[in-house]
Design an enzyme around this catalytic site. Structure first.
Site, mmCIF file in Angstrom:
data_model
loop_
_atom_site.group_PDB
_atom_site.id
_atom_site.type_symbol
_atom_site.label_atom_id
_atom_site.label_comp_id
_atom_site.label_asym_id
_atom_site.label_seq_id
_atom_site.Cartn_x
_atom_site.Cartn_y
_atom_site.Cartn_z
ATOM 1 N N TYR A 49 0.827 -1.201 0.000
ATOM 2 C CA TYR A 49 0.000 0.000 0.000
ATOM 3 C C TYR A 49 0.863 1.254 0.000
ATOM 4 O O TYR A 49 2.029 1.248 0.407
ATOM 5 C CB TYR A 49 -0.913 0.029 1.236
ATOM 6 N N PHE A 59 2.367 9.713 3.454
ATOM 7 C CA PHE A 59 2.699 9.548 4.869
ATOM 8 C C PHE A 59 3.179 8.143 5.203
ATOM 9 O O PHE A 59 3.762 7.926 6.271
ATOM 10 C CB PHE A 59 1.508 9.929 5.766
ATOM 11 N N ASP A 60 2.969 7.180 4.309
ATOM 12 C CA ASP A 60 3.453 5.832 4.586
ATOM 13 C C ASP A 60 3.375 5.000 3.311
ATOM 14 O O ASP A 60 2.507 5.225 2.457
ATOM 15 C CB ASP A 60 2.619 5.165 5.684
ATOM 16 N N ILE A 79 -7.462 0.667 10.833
ATOM 17 C CA ILE A 79 -8.552 1.632 10.844
ATOM 18 C C ILE A 79 -9.793 1.043 10.176
ATOM 19 O O ILE A 79 -9.707 0.122 9.363
ATOM 20 C CB ILE A 79 -8.140 2.949 10.158
ATOM 21 N N TYR A 105 -8.505 8.418 11.384
ATOM 22 C CA TYR A 105 -7.959 8.828 12.674
ATOM 23 C C TYR A 105 -8.708 9.986 13.301
ATOM 24 O O TYR A 105 -8.249 10.586 14.272
ATOM 25 C CB TYR A 105 -6.468 9.157 12.524
ATOM 26 N N PHE A 122 -5.548 5.653 -0.117
ATOM 27 C CA PHE A 122 -4.654 4.493 -0.156
ATOM 28 C C PHE A 122 -4.736 3.807 -1.515
ATOM 29 O O PHE A 122 -5.834 3.527 -2.022
ATOM 30 C CB PHE A 122 -5.034 3.469 0.919
#
Length: 214
Positions: A49, A59-60, A79, A105, A122
């Site tokens: 991902y 962010f990731d 999540i 979040y 994502f």
């Protein structure tokens, strides 16, 4: 490396939903030629991902770490947007998920990495579907003094150990941001998990991966 971190961070996100009434959007990007099994509640999924914000900031990404992410779907390890958006998925299938903050979040965000009320995007690819539950007892791993209670220090130390590569490799900028804000993340976890507000998280209160026996 961040599998347990994301599982623990999901604890903080479960009750931090904002008041927005928006829906999860799932776009199928590509499908494999054959699909004999689809993901269902309780399966162990292995994913690649990349996560971005509305402004395109990444962010990731599991691709950057060259390590896919494995978790059990439908049990709160990730999540809610993932628990809902990755069902009925084929191995080899790629999707785009647009996740409202209410399924991510929420109003608090996640430290300096995810801002408050953030919509998450994502790009995901399902690598494998398994049916074995996770064997890691995260509670025992965090509980360094084996007193069946998790202190802020123990949770903080655990998060740091999970974020820093054991082989001494280079730390990504995203992980550096998480380390800088990990005190806030610890407080968010305690706000959700420490039900009786006594400053400790008991085995009964802990909603992350754990075995029934201690």
């Amino acid at each position: 490396m961040l599998r347990c971190v994301l599982a623990v961070l999901a604890l903080a996100g479960t009750t931090l939903a904002g008041s927005e009434v928006t829906e999860l959007k799932v776009d199928v990007v590509s499908l494999p030629e054959e699909c004999t099994v689809k993901s269902k509640h309780g399966d162990m999924l292995t994913m690649h991902y990349t996560g971005t914000l509305d402004d395109g900031h990444k962010f990731d990404s599991s691709y950057d770490r060259e390590q896919p992410f494995t978790f059990q779907i439908g049990v709160g390890q990730v999540i809610k947007g993932w628990d809902q958006g990755l069902l009925d998925m084929c191995v080899g299938e790629k999707r785009k998920l647009t996740i409202p903050s209410s399924l991510g979040y929420g109003e608090r965000g996640a430290g300096n990495v995810i801002p408050p009320h953030a919509t998450l995007h994502f790009d995901v690819e399902l690598i494998n579907i398994g049916d074995s539950p996770p064997t890691t007892n995260v509670f025992k791993e965090i509980d360094a003094d084996k007193d069946n209670m998790l202190s802020r220090e123990e949770v903080s130390d655990y998060l740091k150990k999970q974020m820093v590569p054991s082989d001494g490799g280079e730390i990504s900028e995203d992980v550096k941001q998480m380390l800088e804000s990990h005190d806030k993340l610890v407080e968010e976890i305690f706000q959700h998990e420490d039900k009786d507000k006594n400053g400790f998280i008991s085995h009964e209160e802990f909603s992350g991966p754990k075995h029934d026996e201690l």
